[in-house]
Enzyme design. Structure first.
Site, PDB file in Angstrom:
ATOM      1  N   THR A 117      29.284 -77.403   1.770  1.00 50.84           N
ATOM      2  CA  THR A 117      29.526 -77.677   0.355  1.00 50.84           C
ATOM      3  C   THR A 117      31.019 -77.758   0.045  1.00 50.84           C
ATOM      4  O   THR A 117      31.841 -77.124   0.737  1.00 50.84           O
ATOM      5  CB  THR A 117      28.900 -76.538  -0.495  1.00 50.84           C
ATOM      6  N   TYR A 142      28.854 -67.719  -2.585  1.00 51.16           N
ATOM      7  CA  TYR A 142      28.105 -68.894  -2.107  1.00 51.16           C
ATOM      8  C   TYR A 142      28.972 -69.716  -1.151  1.00 51.16           C
ATOM      9  O   TYR A 142      28.584 -69.987  -0.005  1.00 51.16           O
ATOM     10  CB  TYR A 142      27.643 -69.748  -3.300  1.00 51.16           C
TER      11      TYR A 142
HETATM   12  N1  LIG Z   1      22.295 -79.550  -4.588  1.00 49.95           N
HETATM   13  C1  LIG Z   1      23.618 -79.608  -4.407  1.00 49.95           C
HETATM   14  O1  LIG Z   1      24.358 -80.167  -5.253  1.00 49.95           O
HETATM   15  C2  LIG Z   1      24.236 -79.013  -3.164  1.00 49.95           C
HETATM   16  C3  LIG Z   1      25.635 -79.126  -3.002  1.00 49.95           C
HETATM   17  C4  LIG Z   1      26.191 -78.592  -1.841  1.00 49.95           C
HETATM   18  C5  LIG Z   1      25.401 -77.999  -0.865  1.00 49.95           C
HETATM   19  N2  LIG Z   1      24.060 -77.889  -1.070  1.00 49.95           N
HETATM   20  C6  LIG Z   1      23.260 -77.228  -0.020  1.00 49.95           C
HETATM   21  O2  LIG Z   1      22.188 -78.080   0.344  1.00 49.95           O
HETATM   22  C7  LIG Z   1      21.050 -77.319   0.739  1.00 49.95           C
HETATM   23  C8  LIG Z   1      19.834 -77.813  -0.017  1.00 49.95           C
HETATM   24  O3  LIG Z   1      20.080 -77.689  -1.402  1.00 49.95           O
HETATM   25  P1  LIG Z   1      18.997 -78.130  -2.482  1.00 49.95           P
HETATM   26  O4  LIG Z   1      19.761 -78.508  -3.697  1.00 49.95           O
HETATM   27  O5  LIG Z   1      18.040 -79.093  -1.875  1.00 49.95           O
HETATM   28  O6  LIG Z   1      18.294 -76.727  -2.754  1.00 49.95           O
HETATM   29  P2  LIG Z   1      16.733 -76.367  -2.913  1.00 49.95           P
HETATM   30  O7  LIG Z   1      16.693 -74.986  -3.435  1.00 49.95           O
HETATM   31  O8  LIG Z   1      16.025 -77.435  -3.669  1.00 49.95           O
HETATM   32  O9  LIG Z   1      16.228 -76.410  -1.402  1.00 49.95           O
HETATM   33  C9  LIG Z   1      16.353 -75.341  -0.514  1.00 49.95           C
HETATM   34  C10 LIG Z   1      15.030 -75.220   0.242  1.00 49.95           C
HETATM   35  O10 LIG Z   1      15.167 -74.220   1.247  1.00 49.95           O
HETATM   36  C11 LIG Z   1      14.044 -73.327   1.187  1.00 49.95           C
HETATM   37  N3  LIG Z   1      14.537 -72.034   1.702  1.00 49.95           N
HETATM   38  C12 LIG Z   1      15.539 -71.272   1.206  1.00 49.95           C
HETATM   39  N4  LIG Z   1      15.739 -70.217   2.002  1.00 49.95           N
HETATM   40  C13 LIG Z   1      14.858 -70.312   3.050  1.00 49.95           C
HETATM   41  C14 LIG Z   1      14.604 -69.545   4.211  1.00 49.95           C
HETATM   42  N5  LIG Z   1      15.277 -68.423   4.476  1.00 49.95           N
HETATM   43  N6  LIG Z   1      13.635 -69.965   5.071  1.00 49.95           N
HETATM   44  C15 LIG Z   1      12.921 -71.089   4.802  1.00 49.95           C
HETATM   45  N7  LIG Z   1      13.112 -71.859   3.724  1.00 49.95           N
HETATM   46  C16 LIG Z   1      14.093 -71.488   2.855  1.00 49.95           C
HETATM   47  C17 LIG Z   1      13.617 -73.323  -0.269  1.00 49.95           C
HETATM   48  O11 LIG Z   1      12.270 -72.957  -0.446  1.00 49.95           O
HETATM   49  C18 LIG Z   1      13.881 -74.795  -0.656  1.00 49.95           C
HETATM   50  O12 LIG Z   1      12.749 -75.601  -0.386  1.00 49.95           O
HETATM   51  C19 LIG Z   1      21.399 -75.860   0.451  1.00 49.95           C
HETATM   52  O13 LIG Z   1      21.737 -75.236   1.666  1.00 49.95           O
HETATM   53  C20 LIG Z   1      22.591 -75.954  -0.486  1.00 49.95           C
HETATM   54  O14 LIG Z   1      23.452 -74.853  -0.349  1.00 49.95           O
HETATM   55  C21 LIG Z   1      23.463 -78.379  -2.193  1.00 49.95           C
END
Ligand SMILES: NC(=O)c1ccc[n+]([C@@H]2O[C@H](COP(=O)([O-])OP(=O)(O)OC[C@H]3O[C@@H](n4cnc5c(N)ncnc54)[C@H](O)[C@@H]3O)[C@@H](O)[C@H]2O)c1
Length: 344
Positions: A117, A142
């Site tokens: 991120t 985070y």
């Molecule tokens: N959305 C953004 O703008 C953004 C920006 C930068 C980084 N990210 C990173 O991208 C990744 C996905 O983000 P997102 O927006 O799709 O989030 P999200 O919450 O929609 O998806 C995360 C998924 O991981 C699953 N999960 C979490 N912990 C788990 C574990 N220990 N074991 C199994 N499953 C688990 C959740 O159930 C969910 O389905 C994350 O790692 C987040 O930090 C997102």
């Protein structure tokens, strides 16, 4: 051989699953459904319910599937929660990724693509696009938990037969242009999703934090990247690793920013209904402008975005929000029936 997508039931992961299937890959999903939805996983993917640190589930997955690479989205991603409960973030984002990496290396999985991120950089003093070699100064647990994982990946790649690409996402938004996936997270804090919900009457108002930044209209500027372009960058990262081109850390953004008011105006223009805007003071730690320099991803991964337009991003996000409003999202079979019937 198959690709294991952790967090494949979440927002970005569910788009990744479709991108991989569209590219003819076999896909296995591991998700504990803490914020994701079972119905969000494409029916063609093989689904395992469980935690990424659960050694038994991982063993079963590695026995039952020939896993070539892992694309690791599973994690916790709400900055204020990471401040209130930092150890849970170090646990889920750093500790559990360590367990997953260890199981992967033991099972002979050599390729790993990781969701990092822009939060690893911390507040920016200038409005210049951020390069990968900018100082790493995360402002919150985070960002710190993701940076720790980047360090683990770097050290593991130096020690074992293992390589990785860590993609540092800027502000991810929008939904699959074919209407098969979108952001469904309850209580999401992402501006475009929040504004779309407000336009559809599902929220009372949208808060704008800070109207005195040195930007064109005084509100904060961010680099919004369409989620399908981001998924494509992961596919390119996978191809990069398969070709043996080595580990890489790269930004993913468009290199151009839009202000909070630009976004709200676009949502109003496209949906046709205005909504209440609440002007609030700046939040500590927010920068005036955060925009990616993604030259490295373009050059090394040969990544070419297709949806680089705020209008395209907002239109797809609004379409998905309308879809969610019209459907009972708890009805898995109903959702899949609707998606299957849609003219893609
Ligand atoms: N959305 C953004 O703008 C953004 C920006 C930068 C980084 N990210 C990173 O991208 C990744 C996905 O983000 P997102 O927006 O799709 O989030 P999200 O919450 O929609 O998806 C995360 C998924 O991981 C699953 N999960 C979490 N912990 C788990 C574990 N220990 N074991 C199994 N499953 C688990 C959740 O159930 C969910 O389905 C994350 O790692 C987040 O930090 C997102």
């Amino acid at each position: 051989m198959a690709i294991l997508v952790t967090g494949g039931a979440g927002y970005i992961g569910s788009h990744m699953v479709w991108t991989l299937l569209d590219a003819g890959e076999q896909v296995v999903v591991l998700d504990r459904l803490s914020t994701g939805f079972r119905w969000a996983v494409a029916p063609e993917a093989r689904f395992y319910l469980g935690d990424v640190a659960d050694a038994d589930v991982l063993k079963t997955i590695f026995i039952e599937n020939d896993i070539e690479a892992i694309i690791h989205f599973a994690g916790s991603a709400v900055v204020p929660v990471s401040v209130a409960d930092p150890l849970s973030y170090y646990d889920n984002n750093s500790g559990k990724t360590r367990a997953l990496m260890s199981a992967a290396i033991d099972a002979g999985v050599r390729h790993f693509v990781f969701s990092s991120t822009a939060a690893v950089y911390g507040p920016q003093k200038t409005t210049d696009p951020v390069k990968e070699d900018a100082s790493l100064n995360p402002e919150n647990p985070y960002g710190q938990s993701k940076l720790m994982t980047e360090f683990m990946l770097r050290d593991a790649a130096a020690a074992y037969d293992f390589n990785y690409v860590a993609l540092r996402y800027f502000n991810v938004a929008g939904a699959d242009p074919k209407g098969r996936a979108g952001q469904s997270t309850a209580g999401a804090t992402h501006l475009i999703k929040v504004a779309c919900e407000a336009a559809l009457g599902r929220r009372d108002s949208v808060s704008v934090y800070g109207i005195d930044y040195p930007t064109h209209d005084g509100t904060g500027v961010r680099d919004y990247i369409h989620v399908s372009d981001l998924a494509e960058a992961h596919l390119k990262a996978l191809q990069h690793l398969r070709r043996g081109r080595g580990s890489l850390v790269a930004n993913c953004g468009y290199g151009a920013g839009y202000s909070v008011l630009d976004v709200l105006n676009m949502v109003t223009r496209l949906h046709g209904h205005s909504f209440k805007i609440h002007m609030a003071p700046r939040r500590p730690g927010d920068s005036a402008s955060v925009v990616a320099d993604s030259t490295l991803a373009h050059r090394v991964l040969e990544w070419t975005p297709q949806y680089d337009s705020l209008e395209t991003i907002v239109r797809s996000a609004l379409d998905w929000e309308l879809f969610l409003m019209d459907r009972n999202v708890d009805d898995l079979q109903g959702i899949h029936r609707v998606l299957a019937a849609a003219a893609f």
